[in-house]
Design an enzyme around this catalytic site. Structure first.
Site, PDB file in Angstrom:
ATOM      1  NE  ARG A  34      -3.519   0.042   2.697  1.00 14.49           N
ATOM      2  CZ  ARG A  34      -3.101  -0.537   3.817  1.00 14.49           C
ATOM      3  NH1 ARG A  34      -2.162   0.033   4.545  1.00 14.49           N
ATOM      4  NH2 ARG A  34      -3.622  -1.669   4.211  1.00 14.49           N
ATOM      5  CE1 TYR A  82     -12.727  17.520 -12.740  1.00 18.23           C
ATOM      6  CE2 TYR A  82     -12.253  16.829 -10.497  1.00 18.23           C
ATOM      7  CZ  TYR A  82     -12.693  16.546 -11.767  1.00 18.23           C
ATOM      8  OH  TYR A  82     -13.093  15.262 -12.075  1.00 18.23           O
ATOM      9  CG  ASP A 119      -5.258  20.848  -9.588  1.00 20.12           C
ATOM     10  OD1 ASP A 119      -4.557  20.578 -10.575  1.00 20.12           O
ATOM     11  OD2 ASP A 119      -6.366  20.322  -9.367  1.00 20.12           O
ATOM     12  CE  LYS A 150      -8.542  14.815 -15.746  1.00 18.81           C
ATOM     13  NZ  LYS A 150      -8.815  15.882 -14.798  1.00 18.81           N
TER      14      LYS A 150
HETATM   15  C1  LIG Z   1      -9.399  16.047 -13.569  1.00 16.50           C
HETATM   16  C2  LIG Z   1      -8.942  17.017 -12.573  1.00 16.50           C
HETATM   17  C3  LIG Z   1      -8.838  16.650 -11.222  1.00 16.50           C
HETATM   18  C4  LIG Z   1      -9.255  15.293 -10.705  1.00 16.50           C
HETATM   19  O1  LIG Z   1      -8.459  14.273 -11.218  1.00 16.50           O
HETATM   20  P1  LIG Z   1      -8.977  12.752 -11.410  1.00 16.50           P
HETATM   21  O2  LIG Z   1      -7.721  12.048 -11.802  1.00 16.50           O
HETATM   22  O3  LIG Z   1     -10.012  12.801 -12.484  1.00 16.50           O
HETATM   23  O4  LIG Z   1      -9.534  12.327 -10.113  1.00 16.50           O
HETATM   24  C5  LIG Z   1      -8.354  17.595 -10.330  1.00 16.50           C
HETATM   25  N1  LIG Z   1      -8.001  18.831 -10.737  1.00 16.50           N
HETATM   26  C6  LIG Z   1      -8.105  19.218 -12.025  1.00 16.50           C
HETATM   27  C7  LIG Z   1      -7.694  20.595 -12.409  1.00 16.50           C
HETATM   28  C8  LIG Z   1      -8.575  18.319 -12.980  1.00 16.50           C
HETATM   29  O5  LIG Z   1      -8.682  18.702 -14.258  1.00 16.50           O
END
Ligand SMILES: *Cc1c(COP(=O)(O)O)cnc(C)c1O
Length: 408
Positions: free
Chosen positions: A73, A126, A198, A223
């Site tokens: 983990r 988001y 982020d 992404k």
């Molecule tokens: C998609 C996204 C997230 C969440 O990510 P997941 O991998 O889909 O859980 C968080 N922040 C931003 C800016 C995003 O585009």
């Protein structure tokens, strides 16, 4: 496990560097993988094991008392390469990867904040991060204070002696607007509060928030960093002490959101071409933003590197592949346009090789039938269309968008 960044058999390729700092792409391909430790495999092996055996009870005791490699983990060799490589590319001391971007956010917040603490966020985020801060965190007694961080001095009134963290995205999802990392970090640090950014829309190829004063960086690896739309993942990068805590509490027993080693392998593979892909995403998105700006059906376009956006140019090397726009024909026009597209895929998510387009107000309308309190995020209008520009030929993308806009 301290030290997942200092351990054993994974070298930093300083032997390759002849004493000079290697470039971003070289590190994206080689950092933290020593083929000699893995039978000279050129690509990192995938370690499918849930636990690790010990030579003796004493060795087991020693590992347990040092936060060592007991169980998968918290430790996996494939995953560790990804963590070290991402940390290196972001200019962070240490990294932690988890199953999704949302798991990264949950791991971060539920580890660093407790009942009674306050979290300051930018007022647009988001959509699922918004759900977490509006619906999730208040259930645990964590107060969330949304502010407009495009004016960093708004922090002064928002931060109290209970504030533990300032959190925002830049570029902001789905607006593609930019927040000034250095200005926000300076104000927050002046008030003794840490800053987490982020940076999903930019990736470390285009923007490294720690260089501008941020303490922690979050990514949805789903992404751009993986980039191929075939796995989910999330990451947290920052100082060794905080990351140790996030692993030892946040991952080990709060979320347990361990990334599969196979996903770590795929993300390592995607990462090797990150900056090449970001160059193409950025060049195509800029060309499309300019085309849309000049199109009579289009009311507005938001893209970081359209002229006049000086903060973007200060902290990003290119504009990335994400843009937002609205049509004069508004909500209905957006629906008609999306349905006419033949090459660009109607889908949520972003950062893939394939171009993806999404109309938040349509998804919202559909969701309201199952969640009455669903609402558009602050700053997101009914007309907003979000486009993730993929790696197809830009002339084909422009032709598809033009034919879809023709009737509008
Ligand atoms: C998609 C996204 C997230 C969440 O990510 P997941 O991998 O889909 O859980 C968080 N922040 C931003 C800016 C995003 O585009």
């Amino acid at each position: 496990m301290t030290g997942s960044n200092q351990q054993g058999n994974l070298q930093d390729h300083s032997d390759l560097s002849h004493g000079v700092c290697l470039g971003f792409d070289t590190r994206a391909i080689h950092h933290a993988f020593d083929p000699a430790a893995f039978s000279r495999a050129v690509q990192p092996p995938v370690f499918l094991t849930s636990t690790y055996g010990f030579e003796s009870v004493a060795a087991n005791d020693a590992a347990a008392s040092h936060g060592g490699r007991l169980y998968a983990r918290e430790y996996n060799p494939t995953t560790e390469i990804l963590e070290q490589r991402l940390a290196n590319l972001e200019g962070a001391e240490a990294g932690l990867v988890v199953t999704t971007g949302m798991a990264a956010f949950g791991t971060l917040i539920l580890s660093l904040l407790s009942q009674g603490d306050e979290l300051v966020v930018h007022n647009t985020l988001y959509s699922n991060t918004v759900a977490m801060v509006e619906q999730g965190l208040p259930r645990f007694g964590i107060k969330v204070v949304p502010v407009d961080l495009s004016e960093p001095s708004n922090l002064d009134a928002a931060i109290t002696d209970k504030t533990k963290l300032v959190y925002f995205e830049t570029p902001v999802n789905p607006l593609s607007t930019i927040l000034d990392i250095a200005a926000i970090a300076e104000r927050a640090h002046g008030l003794n509060v840490k800053v987490a950014v982020d940076s999903t829309f930019a990736s470390p190829a285009l923007q490294r928030p720690i260089e501008h004063g941020a303490d922690i960086v979050l990514h949805s690896l789903t992404k751009y960093i993986n980039g191929h739309g075939d796995t989910l993942g999330g990451a947290l990068l920052g100082d060794a002490e905080t990351l140790h805590m996030l692993r030892e509490t946040g991952l080990r027993y709060i979320t347990g959101a361990t990334l599969s080693p196979h996903s770590a392998f795929l993300i390592l593979r995607g990462l090797k071409t990150l900056s090449l892909r970001m160059e193409r995403h950025s060049a195509s998105a800029l060309a499309i933003a300019r085309m849309l700006e000049a199109h009579p059906a289009v009311a507005w376009v938001s893209y970081p590197f359209l002229e006049s956006r000086s903060i973007a140019r200060k902290q990003m090397t290119q504009g990335s592949g994400m843009l937002a726009f609205g049509l004069h024909s508004g909500f209905e026009g957006a629906r008609t346009m999306l349905d006419r597209l033949q090459l660009v895929t109607r889908a949520v998510s972003l950062g893939d090789t394939d171009s993806l387009i999404y109309h938040p107000a349509s998804i919202l309308r559909a969701r309201q039938s199952i969640r009455k309190d669903a609402h558009l995020i602050e700053g997101v209008g009914e007309d907003l269309v979000r486009l993730s520009v993929g790696l197809e030929d830009v002339s084909d993308l422009i032709a598809d968008l033009r034919q879809a806009l023709q009737v509008l």
